[in-house]
Design an enzyme around this catalytic site. Sequence first.
Site, PDB file in Angstrom:
ATOM      1  N   ASP A 109      -2.734 -10.911  -2.285  1.00  0.00           N
ATOM      2  CA  ASP A 109      -3.349 -10.364  -0.883  1.00  0.00           C
ATOM      3  C   ASP A 109      -4.759 -10.222  -1.056  1.00  0.00           C
ATOM      4  OD1 ASP A 109      -1.808  -8.947   1.663  1.00  0.00           O
ATOM      5  OD2 ASP A 109      -3.750  -8.191   1.283  1.00  0.00           O
ATOM      6  N   HIS A 135       0.812  -1.276  -0.285  1.00  0.00           N
ATOM      7  CA  HIS A 135       0.012  -0.028   0.060  1.00  0.00           C
ATOM      8  C   HIS A 135       0.608   1.446  -0.063  1.00  0.00           C
ATOM      9  CE1 HIS A 135      -3.625  -2.366   0.362  1.00  0.00           C
ATOM     10  NE2 HIS A 135      -3.388  -2.810   1.740  1.00  0.00           N
TER      11      HIS A 135
END
Length: 307
Positions: A158, A121
Amino acid sequence: MLSAAVVVHSPGYFCDIGPHVFPVEKFALVRAHLVSELEIEAGEIVEPAPAPREDLLRAHTPEYLDDLEALRWTHRTRMSELPLTAEIVRAYRLAAGGTTLAARGALERGCGINLGGGFHHASADRAEGFCYLNDLAVAVRVLQHEGRIRRAAVVDLDVHQGNGTARIFGGDDSVFTLSIHQESNYPVPKAASTLDVGLADRAGDEEYLRRLDPALEAVWSFGPEIVLYQAGADPYVEDQLGGLALTLGGLEARDRRVLESCALRGIPVVVTLGGGYALRVEDTVRIHARTCRIALSAAQAGMRRPA
Ligand SMILES: [Zn+2]
């Protein structure tokens, strides 16, 4: 056991983040599992140095790195959902050093496993979620800068979209970013990866694997010289931050398709752990350890393959 692979871990991956859903103890637990359950000697696991600023600058802006170094809350650091301490920043620099070390090992031996990392992220100029430094992007950019590779792929499985990685490599046609994630989950809005596959809530093994196969075909068609695998454990049905419904068997099948395909094609592969927030931390550890076991045996089998 490790002739075809390099395994990387640092005790410094653990850092005090206070009471938190992110189980930072998992890094050492996965390492302990590999030593006790697989034929890996503790001395065979290599420790990275913190990534030097010069390497971090390949994927991050100097202003953002200055904020991290000075432990400053600014618009660049405040999207983090973690505290900002020197110990924590060091843990992220170690993870970036670890993924880079694993990537170098993968180019030499076929497979590199970082028992940490996958902090997808983080963007070039800011933190986000539980991610300060994007170890995947740093490793790719360092290897490219050194002229060791030209084309790379990031396979991000993920449960959350790899938005930071997608942003960093947006417009860079030397890097293929694949993200398969739960569409309605964090982050919102999504960034644009080269290929995004957004799955419906509660999608299970069958649906997941059916969507994975053509996505991987697109990666192989791109012709990467290395694959960085973000093998998040959070698509698991009992994950607290995930809303997909993969079983342990489904996750194992997922890992096999990625890792055995890389070995079969002779593509060096780097494993990073990514997320994992199962109700029972042992489940997260078991999922990550299984990924490592599959990576090691695929790499061994790849080595034995007749040329
Ligand atoms: Zn995640």
